[in-house]
Design a protein around this motif. Structure first.
Motif, PDB file in Angstrom:
ATOM      1  N   GLN A 105     -53.543 -45.425  49.950  1.00 21.80           N
ATOM      2  CA  GLN A 105     -54.270 -44.172  50.112  1.00 21.80           C
ATOM      3  C   GLN A 105     -54.744 -44.005  51.561  1.00 21.80           C
ATOM      4  O   GLN A 105     -54.905 -44.983  52.285  1.00 21.80           O
ATOM      5  CB  GLN A 105     -55.476 -44.159  49.170  1.00 21.80           C
ATOM      6  CG  GLN A 105     -55.092 -44.091  47.695  1.00 21.80           C
ATOM      7  CD  GLN A 105     -54.570 -42.722  47.296  1.00 21.80           C
ATOM      8  OE1 GLN A 105     -55.292 -41.737  47.313  1.00 21.80           O
ATOM      9  NE2 GLN A 105     -53.287 -42.651  46.970  1.00 21.80           N
ATOM     10  N   HIS A 107     -57.529 -43.473  52.782  1.00 23.99           N
ATOM     11  CA  HIS A 107     -58.620 -44.435  52.930  1.00 23.99           C
ATOM     12  C   HIS A 107     -58.529 -45.345  51.707  1.00 23.99           C
ATOM     13  O   HIS A 107     -58.195 -44.874  50.625  1.00 23.99           O
ATOM     14  CB  HIS A 107     -59.979 -43.735  53.008  1.00 23.99           C
ATOM     15  CG  HIS A 107     -60.160 -42.929  54.279  1.00 23.99           C
ATOM     16  ND1 HIS A 107     -59.664 -41.656  54.395  1.00 23.99           N
ATOM     17  CD2 HIS A 107     -60.753 -43.219  55.460  1.00 23.99           C
ATOM     18  CE1 HIS A 107     -59.942 -41.196  55.618  1.00 23.99           C
ATOM     19  NE2 HIS A 107     -60.613 -42.127  56.289  1.00 23.99           N
ATOM     20  N   HIS A 109     -58.467 -47.486  48.383  1.00 24.69           N
ATOM     21  CA  HIS A 109     -59.027 -47.342  47.039  1.00 24.69           C
ATOM     22  C   HIS A 109     -58.809 -48.656  46.297  1.00 24.69           C
ATOM     23  O   HIS A 109     -57.679 -49.099  46.119  1.00 24.69           O
ATOM     24  CB  HIS A 109     -58.358 -46.187  46.298  1.00 24.69           C
ATOM     25  CG  HIS A 109     -59.081 -45.783  45.043  1.00 24.69           C
ATOM     26  ND1 HIS A 109     -59.406 -46.694  44.049  1.00 24.69           N
ATOM     27  CD2 HIS A 109     -59.568 -44.590  44.634  1.00 24.69           C
ATOM     28  CE1 HIS A 109     -60.041 -46.059  43.077  1.00 24.69           C
ATOM     29  NE2 HIS A 109     -60.158 -44.785  43.401  1.00 24.69           N
ATOM     30  N   ARG A 110     -59.918 -49.226  45.858  1.00 23.50           N
ATOM     31  CA  ARG A 110     -59.924 -50.525  45.191  1.00 23.50           C
ATOM     32  C   ARG A 110     -58.953 -50.573  44.008  1.00 23.50           C
ATOM     33  O   ARG A 110     -58.261 -51.573  43.792  1.00 23.50           O
ATOM     34  CB  ARG A 110     -61.346 -50.804  44.692  1.00 23.50           C
ATOM     35  CG  ARG A 110     -61.591 -52.157  44.093  1.00 23.50           C
ATOM     36  CD  ARG A 110     -63.035 -52.232  43.615  1.00 23.50           C
ATOM     37  NE  ARG A 110     -63.230 -51.518  42.369  1.00 23.50           N
ATOM     38  CZ  ARG A 110     -63.065 -52.050  41.158  1.00 23.50           C
ATOM     39  NH1 ARG A 110     -62.709 -53.290  41.042  1.00 23.50           N
ATOM     40  NH2 ARG A 110     -63.283 -51.328  40.073  1.00 23.50           N
ATOM     41  N   THR A 118     -63.038 -53.140  48.092  1.00 24.24           N
ATOM     42  CA  THR A 118     -63.841 -51.947  47.805  1.00 24.24           C
ATOM     43  C   THR A 118     -63.199 -50.708  48.422  1.00 24.24           C
ATOM     44  O   THR A 118     -62.514 -50.801  49.433  1.00 24.24           O
ATOM     45  CB  THR A 118     -65.283 -52.091  48.323  1.00 24.24           C
ATOM     46  OG1 THR A 118     -66.059 -50.982  47.872  1.00 24.24           O
ATOM     47  CG2 THR A 118     -65.330 -52.122  49.842  1.00 24.24           C
ATOM     48  N   SER A 119     -63.427 -49.589  47.777  1.00 30.15           N
ATOM     49  CA  SER A 119     -62.977 -48.316  48.322  1.00 30.15           C
ATOM     50  C   SER A 119     -63.906 -47.944  49.471  1.00 30.15           C
ATOM     51  O   SER A 119     -65.116 -48.066  49.337  1.00 30.15           O
ATOM     52  CB  SER A 119     -63.035 -47.228  47.252  1.00 30.15           C
ATOM     53  OG  SER A 119     -62.388 -47.677  46.071  1.00 30.15           O
ATOM     54  N   PRO A 122     -66.032 -43.104  53.733  1.00 28.53           N
ATOM     55  CA  PRO A 122     -67.327 -42.572  54.167  1.00 28.53           C
ATOM     56  C   PRO A 122     -68.108 -43.704  54.848  1.00 28.53           C
ATOM     57  O   PRO A 122     -68.363 -44.732  54.235  1.00 28.53           O
ATOM     58  CB  PRO A 122     -67.987 -42.128  52.859  1.00 28.53           C
ATOM     59  CG  PRO A 122     -66.832 -41.851  51.942  1.00 28.53           C
ATOM     60  CD  PRO A 122     -65.797 -42.882  52.307  1.00 28.53           C
ATOM     61  N   SER A 125     -71.476 -47.628  54.302  1.00 28.47           N
ATOM     62  CA  SER A 125     -71.906 -48.249  53.049  1.00 28.47           C
ATOM     63  C   SER A 125     -71.236 -49.591  52.752  1.00 28.47           C
ATOM     64  O   SER A 125     -71.611 -50.265  51.800  1.00 28.47           O
ATOM     65  CB  SER A 125     -71.709 -47.281  51.876  1.00 28.47           C
ATOM     66  OG  SER A 125     -70.378 -46.869  51.803  1.00 28.47           O
ATOM     67  N   SER A 128     -73.745 -52.669  52.951  1.00 28.76           N
ATOM     68  CA  SER A 128     -74.600 -52.808  51.763  1.00 28.76           C
ATOM     69  C   SER A 128     -73.833 -53.469  50.623  1.00 28.76           C
ATOM     70  O   SER A 128     -74.383 -54.300  49.896  1.00 28.76           O
ATOM     71  CB  SER A 128     -75.093 -51.435  51.278  1.00 28.76           C
ATOM     72  OG  SER A 128     -75.923 -50.826  52.223  1.00 28.76           O
ATOM     73  N   GLN A 129     -72.563 -53.080  50.462  1.00 31.22           N
ATOM     74  CA  GLN A 129     -71.783 -53.681  49.380  1.00 31.22           C
ATOM     75  C   GLN A 129     -71.553 -55.167  49.630  1.00 31.22           C
ATOM     76  O   GLN A 129     -71.614 -55.984  48.715  1.00 31.22           O
ATOM     77  CB  GLN A 129     -70.441 -52.952  49.232  1.00 31.22           C
ATOM     78  CG  GLN A 129     -70.620 -51.534  48.719  1.00 31.22           C
ATOM     79  CD  GLN A 129     -69.313 -50.763  48.745  1.00 31.22           C
ATOM     80  OE1 GLN A 129     -68.448 -50.967  47.921  1.00 31.22           O
ATOM     81  NE2 GLN A 129     -69.163 -49.873  49.699  1.00 31.22           N
ATOM     82  N   GLN A 162     -77.856 -46.107  56.911  1.00 34.50           N
ATOM     83  CA  GLN A 162     -77.757 -47.032  55.776  1.00 34.50           C
ATOM     84  C   GLN A 162     -77.437 -48.446  56.239  1.00 34.50           C
ATOM     85  O   GLN A 162     -77.879 -49.424  55.633  1.00 34.50           O
ATOM     86  CB  GLN A 162     -76.687 -46.556  54.791  1.00 34.50           C
ATOM     87  CG  GLN A 162     -76.685 -47.386  53.498  1.00 34.50           C
ATOM     88  CD  GLN A 162     -75.506 -47.085  52.598  1.00 34.50           C
ATOM     89  OE1 GLN A 162     -74.851 -46.069  52.758  1.00 34.50           O
ATOM     90  NE2 GLN A 162     -75.248 -47.953  51.653  1.00 34.50           N
TER      91      GLN A 162
END
Lengths: 279, 330
Positions: A105, A107, A109-110, A118-119, A122, A125, A128-129, A162
């Motif tokens: 994709q 960007h 996509h998990r 992880t996807s 944006p 973030s 944080s994950q 964030q």
């Protein structure tokens, strides 16, 4: 002190050169995508996938694997290409980048491609994950867990608030298994980071949040490897490696030019022969 | 009344003196019960452990409780990371901030990633009262229901909040539960069955009904009282408790519309995007009905006691009755 044998470095350099050309080819084929960051971070991806990471391309969900979390998802051509060369999927599949029905994709996509943790896309973030994954690992395995969590973030991305929520938490929790690598290439879409919204003094900022900071060349395997080994050894704090990189590294016509953050404007005409990696 | 549901008998005999309890307490007890059985459950708080009642779980299982500080955006993504490692995280804050402030993090890192994070949005609706319009989340159903994979739940009382929390912990998808502040009447009992995705008729007068009321949240109590009083005037109203807003119980909603042809929706939320919208979307292509919408009419809330606010925003029993009466006579 050097841990990497010179033969190993040669192998990595050859791999990086092949992968850079494959990134260019896949982005050209897709007629869109982000070149500068992908080429700038290629050496980091190559070192991680061909030397550092505990992983198994034939068993992408192996529980004992280290996790690689790509926060600035737009540089995924480098991730996909390195994964293909590492054996996660056929190199041929790189031609499907950004096409309808592709596992690659625009960007990441998990759920589309096993091995993507992880996807993302944006900005702001991923860190944080990575903090959440490291925390969960600590709950399950305690502080002597030997799984590492590598999070790659862009430098411009650090303008997102964030990130600093995550950075303060990792400092509070002393997440020593978390290793962040910042792609310090000094460019973002609208220009140079220090003109758009200055990040410096970046080292001081991380240190103020109780992080261990290492500066390293993003293109010197020896230097990068030393930084990662040091980061793995630091126990009291999370570590950030500020990897100093050259955007579009290896593509002579584009190096250091922020206009190449994404695909170059159609008005910039480049001869076919110039789309060649020169290192 | 519907006897199979073991509703609170006082609802029909002595409804003005019915017991009150906080739905937050129901959530807190439900989370503890879920956590007792499933060690994968962890809870996260953004500096609101007492007022969200997540403290009930945190006190029992401090090693599975994460204090985020005032950082709702990071909280959503940290929870996503924990879920990726096999945890079942409950993130707790005021609905205004989660899913309000951190909506994109919920979209991308929870729903797009498809991980089983449970979002508890407290202080939803105007019952938040004195804190005023900044803290009264009246848009959260709309925010949550547009996200693919998200289940959206809204309990009618503390018992339902508890059952809902326990069941939400057992699903593999993201779930949003909206919970108001303060004590509200106990409409159900501990014996009342609950199942995610099933809407139940809570009030059914003898014979065919003239009007169907579809209501979600604490206003189920007001709706039942309105229906009961109207029954005495000869207007027969059925009340459907829509505690699962998504996925909506199509059969129950359509059956009520087919039977009555006239539907009133009631919610402590903006009309746009909320329960009224969900019901209208469901009925428009299946069983079009004449509809009236009770809820917040495109304005913000303000400070006041809950009963003052319910009166002002026309969610009180008399206002509900007059809307039903108008539709009945139409």
């Amino acid at each position: 002190m050097s841990y990497l044998h010179s033969d190993k470095i040669k192998i990595l350099e050859t791999k990086a050169s092949e992968i850079r050309q494959a990134i260019i080819d896949s982005v050209l084929n897709a007629e869109s995508g982000h070149i500068a960051g992908a080429l700038g971070m290629t050496d980091v991806f190559v070192l991680l996938y061909f030397h550092t990471l505990k992983h198994n391309p034939k068993d992408p969900l192996w529980e004992e694997r280290d996790r690689l979390i790509l926060s600035n998802g737009h540089i995924c051509p480098a991730l996909y290409t390195t994964m293909a060369y590492a054996g996660y999927f056929p190199i041929e599949e790189l031609k499907t980048l950004r096409k309808f029905g592709s596992r690659l994709q625009g960007h990441p996509h998990r759920e589309f491609l096993p091995g993507i943790e992880t996807s993302s896309g944006p900005l702001g973030s991923g860190l944080s994950q990575a903090v959440g994954m490291t925390l969960a690992d600590r709950i399950d395995r305690g502080r002597s867990s030997n799984r590492f969590f590598y999070c790659l973030v862009g430098d411009g991305e650090l303008q997102e608030g964030q990130n600093w929520e995550a950075i303060q938490m990792a400092g509070k929790e002393r997440l020593h298994n978390l290793i962040v690598i910042v792609d310090r290439n000094n460019i973002q879409i609208d220009g140079f980071t220090e003109d758009v919204m200055p990040l410096e003094p970046l080292q001081d900022k991380f240190e103020a949040f109780n992080w261990h900071v290492i500066n390293a060349s993003g293109h010197d395997f020896d230097d990068l490897d030393d930084a990662i080994i040091q980061a793995q050894a630091v126990f009291a704090k999370p570590t950030v490696i500020i990897a100093h990189t050259i955007p579009s590294k290896g593509l002579g016509v584009a190096e250091r030019d922020f206009r190449w953050h994404g695909m170059p404007n159609k008005k910039i005409k480049i001869e076919k022969s110039k789309w060649k990696i020169t290192i | 009344m519907n006897n199979e549901l073991y509703l609170n008998p006082k609802l029909f005999s002595d409804s003005e003196n019915i017991e009150q309890m906080s739905m937050l307490q129901g959530f807190g007890e439900g989370l503890l019960a879920a956590g007792d059985h499933d060690k994968r459950i962890v809870a996260l708080s953004a500096d609101l452990r007492k007022s969200t009642k997540v403290d009930i779980f945190a006190n029992e299982y401090p090693e599975r409780f994460i204090e985020m500080g005032i950082a709702e955006q990071s909280m959503a993504s940290v929870a996503s990371g924990m879920a990726a490692m096999g945890k079942i995280p409950f993130i707790t804050s005021y609905a205004m901030f989660s899913p309000g402030r951190n909506w994109e993090q919920i979209r991308t890192t929870i729903c797009y990633n498809n991980v089983p994070v449970k979002i508890i949005g407290t202080h939803a609706g105007i019952l938040t009262g004195a804190d005023g319009g900044t803290h009264q989340a009246i848009e959260d159903i709309a925010l949550a229901r547009v996200l693919p994979r998200m289940t959206v739940l809204s309990p009618c009382d503390a018992n339902e909040a508890k059952s809902m929390t326990i069941q939400a912990a057992q699903t593999n998808n993201p779930v949003y539960i909206r919970i108001p502040r303060g004590d509200t009447p106990l409409v159900t009992t501990k014996e009342t069955p609950f199942e995610i995705g099933k809407a139940k008729i809570f009030f059914r007068p003898d014979g065919d009904a003239d009007i169907g009321v579809i209501v979600s949240g604490h206003l189920v109590y007001n709706a039942i009282r309105a229906a009961k009083e109207l029954d005495e005037e000869g207007i027969r109203v059925r009340v459907l408790n829509l505690s699962t807003i998504k996925p909506i119980d199509i059969d129950a909603v359509v059956a009520l519309a087919r039977q009555t042809g006239k539907i009133v929706t009631v919610e402590d939320h903006q009309i746009a995007g909320g329960v009224g919208s969900v019901v209208a979307e469901t009925l428009a292509s299946r069983a079009p009905a004449l509809m009236r919408f009770i809820g917040i009419q495109d304005v913000f809330g303000q400070s006041g006691r809950p009963e003052e606010l319910m009166l002002y925003y026309k969610m009180d029993i008399n206002s509900i009755k007059s809307v039903i009466r108008e539709l009945y006579e139409n």
